[in-house]
Scaffold this active site. Structure first.
Site, PDB file in Angstrom:
ATOM      1  N   ARG B 122       0.774  -1.153   0.059  1.00 48.38           N
ATOM      2  CA  ARG B 122      -0.013   0.024  -0.028  1.00 48.38           C
ATOM      3  C   ARG B 122       0.865   1.349  -0.075  1.00 48.38           C
ATOM      4  O   ARG B 122       0.332   2.399   0.373  1.00 48.38           O
ATOM      5  CB  ARG B 122      -1.006   0.043   1.071  1.00 48.38           C
ATOM      6  CG  ARG B 122      -2.056  -1.211   1.124  1.00 48.38           C
ATOM      7  CD  ARG B 122      -3.246  -0.719   1.789  1.00 48.38           C
ATOM      8  NE  ARG B 122      -4.103  -1.886   1.788  1.00 48.38           N
ATOM      9  CZ  ARG B 122      -3.928  -2.990   2.738  1.00 48.38           C
ATOM     10  NH1 ARG B 122      -3.120  -2.956   3.817  1.00 48.38           N
ATOM     11  NH2 ARG B 122      -4.739  -4.102   2.684  1.00 48.38           N
ATOM     12  N   LYS B 144       2.619  11.194 -11.708  1.00 44.63           N
ATOM     13  CA  LYS B 144       2.210  10.295 -12.632  1.00 44.63           C
ATOM     14  C   LYS B 144       2.759   8.881 -12.708  1.00 44.63           C
ATOM     15  O   LYS B 144       3.772   8.968 -13.196  1.00 44.63           O
ATOM     16  CB  LYS B 144       1.508  10.819 -13.928  1.00 44.63           C
ATOM     17  CG  LYS B 144       0.381  11.694 -13.920  1.00 44.63           C
ATOM     18  CD  LYS B 144      -0.145  11.694 -15.486  1.00 44.63           C
ATOM     19  CE  LYS B 144      -1.069  12.721 -15.560  1.00 44.63           C
ATOM     20  NZ  LYS B 144      -1.563  12.793 -16.956  1.00 44.63           N
ATOM     21  N   GLU B 186       8.751  18.016 -25.385  1.00 46.20           N
ATOM     22  CA  GLU B 186       8.225  18.242 -24.245  1.00 46.20           C
ATOM     23  C   GLU B 186       8.642  19.935 -23.777  1.00 46.20           C
ATOM     24  O   GLU B 186       7.624  20.543 -23.174  1.00 46.20           O
ATOM     25  CB  GLU B 186       8.410  17.385 -23.063  1.00 46.20           C
ATOM     26  CG  GLU B 186       7.969  15.945 -23.406  1.00 46.20           C
ATOM     27  CD  GLU B 186       6.371  15.634 -23.483  1.00 46.20           C
ATOM     28  OE1 GLU B 186       5.631  16.637 -22.960  1.00 46.20           O
ATOM     29  OE2 GLU B 186       6.131  14.617 -23.518  1.00 46.20           O
ATOM     30  N   LYS B 228       6.339  22.648 -14.740  1.00 48.91           N
ATOM     31  CA  LYS B 228       5.325  21.695 -14.593  1.00 48.91           C
ATOM     32  C   LYS B 228       4.941  21.495 -13.063  1.00 48.91           C
ATOM     33  O   LYS B 228       3.745  21.174 -12.988  1.00 48.91           O
ATOM     34  CB  LYS B 228       6.053  20.314 -15.020  1.00 48.91           C
ATOM     35  CG  LYS B 228       5.200  19.137 -14.877  1.00 48.91           C
ATOM     36  CD  LYS B 228       5.374  17.834 -15.481  1.00 48.91           C
ATOM     37  CE  LYS B 228       4.397  16.675 -15.278  1.00 48.91           C
ATOM     38  NZ  LYS B 228       4.492  15.375 -15.818  1.00 48.91           N
ATOM     39  N   GLU B 238      -5.229  15.612 -11.552  1.00 50.68           N
ATOM     40  CA  GLU B 238      -5.887  15.782 -12.983  1.00 50.68           C
ATOM     41  C   GLU B 238      -7.452  15.762 -13.008  1.00 50.68           C
ATOM     42  O   GLU B 238      -7.996  15.176 -13.888  1.00 50.68           O
ATOM     43  CB  GLU B 238      -5.586  14.702 -14.008  1.00 50.68           C
ATOM     44  CG  GLU B 238      -5.454  15.028 -15.351  1.00 50.68           C
ATOM     45  CD  GLU B 238      -4.639  13.990 -16.153  1.00 50.68           C
ATOM     46  OE1 GLU B 238      -4.444  12.768 -15.868  1.00 50.68           O
ATOM     47  OE2 GLU B 238      -4.060  14.586 -17.414  1.00 50.68           O
ATOM     48  N   ASN B 246      -1.064  19.011 -21.699  1.00 49.35           N
ATOM     49  CA  ASN B 246      -1.373  18.203 -22.609  1.00 49.35           C
ATOM     50  C   ASN B 246      -1.323  18.528 -24.041  1.00 49.35           C
ATOM     51  O   ASN B 246      -1.762  17.893 -24.964  1.00 49.35           O
ATOM     52  CB  ASN B 246      -2.824  17.360 -22.342  1.00 49.35           C
ATOM     53  CG  ASN B 246      -2.686  16.301 -21.384  1.00 49.35           C
ATOM     54  OD1 ASN B 246      -1.807  15.548 -20.998  1.00 49.35           O
ATOM     55  ND2 ASN B 246      -4.089  16.415 -20.469  1.00 49.35           N
ATOM     56  N   HIS B 249      -0.756  16.088 -27.032  1.00 49.13           N
ATOM     57  CA  HIS B 249      -0.796  14.678 -26.577  1.00 49.13           C
ATOM     58  C   HIS B 249      -2.110  13.736 -27.055  1.00 49.13           C
ATOM     59  O   HIS B 249      -1.922  12.758 -27.022  1.00 49.13           O
ATOM     60  CB  HIS B 249      -0.754  14.848 -25.150  1.00 49.13           C
ATOM     61  CG  HIS B 249       0.504  14.871 -24.692  1.00 49.13           C
ATOM     62  ND1 HIS B 249       1.272  16.097 -24.894  1.00 49.13           N
ATOM     63  CD2 HIS B 249       1.441  13.961 -24.083  1.00 49.13           C
ATOM     64  CE1 HIS B 249       2.596  16.128 -24.189  1.00 49.13           C
ATOM     65  NE2 HIS B 249       2.653  14.453 -23.608  1.00 49.13           N
ATOM     66  N   HIS B 253      -0.830  10.815 -28.987  1.00 47.46           N
ATOM     67  CA  HIS B 253      -1.030   9.506 -28.512  1.00 47.46           C
ATOM     68  C   HIS B 253      -1.667   8.498 -29.547  1.00 47.46           C
ATOM     69  O   HIS B 253      -1.452   7.580 -29.753  1.00 47.46           O
ATOM     70  CB  HIS B 253      -1.891   9.647 -27.382  1.00 47.46           C
ATOM     71  CG  HIS B 253      -1.486  10.016 -25.943  1.00 47.46           C
ATOM     72  ND1 HIS B 253      -2.010  10.448 -24.878  1.00 47.46           N
ATOM     73  CD2 HIS B 253      -0.015  10.068 -25.715  1.00 47.46           C
ATOM     74  CE1 HIS B 253      -0.982  10.650 -24.004  1.00 47.46           C
ATOM     75  NE2 HIS B 253       0.126  10.416 -24.493  1.00 47.46           N
ATOM     76  N   HIS B 266       7.856   8.764 -28.164  1.00 43.29           N
ATOM     77  CA  HIS B 266       6.821   9.543 -27.571  1.00 43.29           C
ATOM     78  C   HIS B 266       7.228  11.294 -28.239  1.00 43.29           C
ATOM     79  O   HIS B 266       6.030  11.979 -28.612  1.00 43.29           O
ATOM     80  CB  HIS B 266       6.919   9.523 -26.181  1.00 43.29           C
ATOM     81  CG  HIS B 266       5.918  10.577 -25.360  1.00 43.29           C
ATOM     82  ND1 HIS B 266       4.569  10.252 -25.670  1.00 43.29           N
ATOM     83  CD2 HIS B 266       6.131  11.579 -24.625  1.00 43.29           C
ATOM     84  CE1 HIS B 266       4.070  11.133 -24.595  1.00 43.29           C
ATOM     85  NE2 HIS B 266       4.947  11.994 -24.156  1.00 43.29           N
TER      86      HIS B 266
END
Ligand SMILES: NC(=O)c1ccc[n+]([C@@H]2O[C@H](COP(=O)([O-])OP(=O)(O)OC[C@H]3O[C@@H](n4cnc5c(N)ncnc54)[C@H](O)[C@@H]3O)[C@@H](O)[C@H]2O)c1
Ligand SMILES: NC(=O)c1ccc[n+]([C@@H]2O[C@H](COP(=O)([O-])OP(=O)(O)OC[C@H]3O[C@@H](n4cnc5c(N)ncnc54)[C@H](O)[C@@H]3O)[C@@H](O)[C@H]2O)c1
Ligand SMILES: [Zn+2]
Ligand SMILES: [Zn+2]
Lengths: 363, 363
Positions: B122, B144, B186, B228, B238, B246, B249, B253, B266
């Site tokens: 956990r 993330k 980025e 960021k 989010e 984004n 993105h 994606h 990416h």
């Protein structure tokens, strides 16, 4: 119709625990759900067969879209593999972050569903509808989620709070007696740990509880939820206070694990574990023999086991107790009662003490 | 020796991003680590071979116990299966809640390690040591975590903050040029999205960045981390503001996914995606052609792709764009620039617009 509502505040969230009898006939019980929401009922074969129709009506009436995902029944399906099956289902059905999972079952379903909710697209909402006594008083409350690994129970998981808990004691009417008793071990745990008055009340209501008296059961579950929520609120992520919820669990987990979770139900193992914690405290001169006997009598009078399994030796306990999540660099930490309604943490219990406690309990 | 330290505050946690050159020679850089701590370096073969010795010294000197867990190299190992391997390793070696994972690699290693840290017992601590430009300016920042599923990238994950980020630009000296460029996509994203002055600075420092000039790179990474972190701080999970990260993105994606993450890095896909977002804004009359051209020129001048793949038709884009985590009940949401340094959310972009944007970009 009786309905008790307990508000719960957590760090990132607050929600309600609804407790009652046949409460799915009521309006607005699922507070966070609204018309048009997409839900997935996560359940197992056993529960679905008996109870699904009863709750499906509620969803239909409120125009909430309900799909069903059925798992096999049993603790041995609380695995990463089942997690993967559910994740795949959710992706196949194009569920997005607004979908809501409904955990409909005992602690196995609740733990697994909560875990999936916490990791699907980095977290979606979920609702607990606990159908066993154990999950109504314990597993569904507090936000611990998780699954087992071959090398340890509940070793994979998160803290993720539900958005509502809906507890209907009517579900308990079909619960096997053995399972009911198992849940009572946790009830007794709360009483011994935190509340003398509740302990006394339990002593006086054994028959009513075992015969599923509506009013008595609702009060009993409400009390447990309040006691647990209070502790969880102080320490959501188990850095401190939350260890006070572990009475009997260090010993108990060892028993469960040693028999590969096949022979002893959680509550049964915890019941023996509580007795061992009591005896530890007594041997160390912390707890009076009078209180110890009174505690053990309550456990016995509910029909719960108090004697340790004969086919498990003392060394086997230590193996698991050292690996306990709450243990700290090889030292064994235990919570033990100092009197009825009050606990103490022992940070480093001597292995000799543990040996003699276990020996005493085998007879 | 240059060392920039950026404090980051999150809801449950606060930590430091350390940025510098050969910073593993410094004392006290790993703020949360202390003598006697058990750490597991999670990395891949490629990185371990080149860089492990350099950082192992630091651990030895500070008497921190370091084990190593090596994964195969590549995005296709960012899976639940790798997660299971790491979990099994941790359990086999009896790691408890006090152990600390060290993500030593690019975004693949960082995302996977962070995810495992968030679900092992956990949640345990972890430290990011990003070794690609992309992870230094983006993946390692913001909490993330996640892994891929056959049915979708990053579909399984959590929000889990690191306890430190240690960024050494020295690692970039061995990074394949293609990977470096990918990271720059980025960087440009941040500039276009939030900061006109930084955009100008980038226009004037292309050569220095591509030749890994120490001072220029440290400033560049610091700037990105600050931009960021500011957004993440406003919206860790989010629910709102974070969509501003984004740019490019949603389109990007789709490209990555269509080619099964094999053909386009990416950053390369995101680079084309940013161009598409720019054109969307231009077509809708939101962004001036002057600004649009200037943005696209910066992207081109860094050597990043700006033309859409010819072997992907417009329908294929939509398939993925509708399934985007940020999409909402079938509507396509996009962030687009309104000028250099400022974005706007479009909540429901017309599919015809998307079609014509993509067509324009294929030429
Ligand atoms: N998350 C927590 O805080 C927490 C706390 C305690 C226990 N747990 C976990 O909970 C699990 C045990 O939960 P449990 O005791 O509820 O076991 P369970 O979920 O396995 O349910 C027990 C059995 O009863 C059946 N059942 C459930 N409801 C029924 C009903 N209304 N009628 C007939 N049959 C029914 C189930 O199908 C199952 O066969 C363990 O995995 C344990 O780790 C979690
Ligand atoms: N968590 C987030 O917020 C976030 C943000 C952006 C991207 N990501 C994720 O990050 C991943 C992409 O990250 P990436 O671009 O760093 O890719 P990566 O981790 O695959 O690294 C790229 C390649 O460079 C190699 N490499 C890494 N460091 C090196 C070094 N110093 N010298 C030589 N080789 C080196 C790696 O072994 C790999 O082959 C994707 O999975 C993406 O989803 C996450
Ligand atoms: Zn329990
Ligand atoms: Zn990106």
């Amino acid at each position: 119709m009786k309905l008790k509502i307990i508000p719960v505040k957590t760090k990132n969230n607050s929600y309600y625990i609804n407790i009652g009898f046949k409460i799915f006939n009521l309006e607005n019980i699922f507070s966070p759900l609204k018309s048009g929401d997409r839900c997935v009922l996560v359940t197992n074969i056993t529960i679905s067969k008996i109870w699904k129709e009863k709750i499906v009506k509620y969803f239909l009436k409120n125009k909430i879209i309900l799909e069903e995902f059925i798992l096999s029944d049993g603790e041995n399906y609380k695995t990463l593999n089942s997690v993967n099956l559910l994740l795949t289902y959710l992706l196949e059905k194009l569920h997005d972050r607004n979908s809501i999972l409904i955990a409909f079952g005992g602690g196995v379903i609740g733990d697994l569903t909560g875990f999936v909710a916490s990791i699907y697209q980095r977290g979606i909402r979920f609702i607990q509808i606990p159908t066993t006594l154990l999950s109504q008083v314990d597993a569904a409350i507090g936000g611990k989620t998780g699954v087992n690994h071959i090398l340890g129970k509940n070793m994979i998981g998160t803290f993720w709070q539900p958005n509502a808990v809906i507890t209907d004691i009517n579900f308990l009417s079909t619960l096997p007696y053995k399972q009911l008793i198992s849940g009572i071990a946790e009830v007794i745990k709360y009483a011994i740990s935190f509340d003398y008055v509740f302990f006394q009340w339990l002593e006086n209501n054994i028959k009513q509880i075992l015969s599923l008296n509506t009013e008595v059961l609702i009060y009993c579950i409400q009390k447990c939820c309040e006691l647990k929520s209070k502790i969880v609120n102080l320490d959501e992520r188990e850095y401190g206070f939350r260890v006070f919820l572990n009475l009997g669990h260090t010993y108990g987990h060892a028993i469960e694990a040693h028999f590969k979770y096949l022979k002893w139900l959680h509550g049964e193992a915890i019941s023996i574990g509580i007795v061992m914690a009591i005896k530890t405290s007594e041997i160390l001169g912390i707890l009076s023999s009078f209180d110890a006997t009174r505690m053990i009598n309550l456990i016995k009078n509910f029909g719960l086991p108090t004697v340790a399994p004969k086919d498990m030796n003392v060394q086997s306990y230590l193996k698991y107790m050292i690996r306990d999540k709450k243990s700290y660099s090889g030292k064994i930490q235990l919570v033990v009662p100092i009197k009825i309604g009050k606990l103490k943490i022992l940070k480093n219990v001597n292995q000799d003490i543990i040996f003699s406690v276990i020996k005493k309990c085998i007879i």
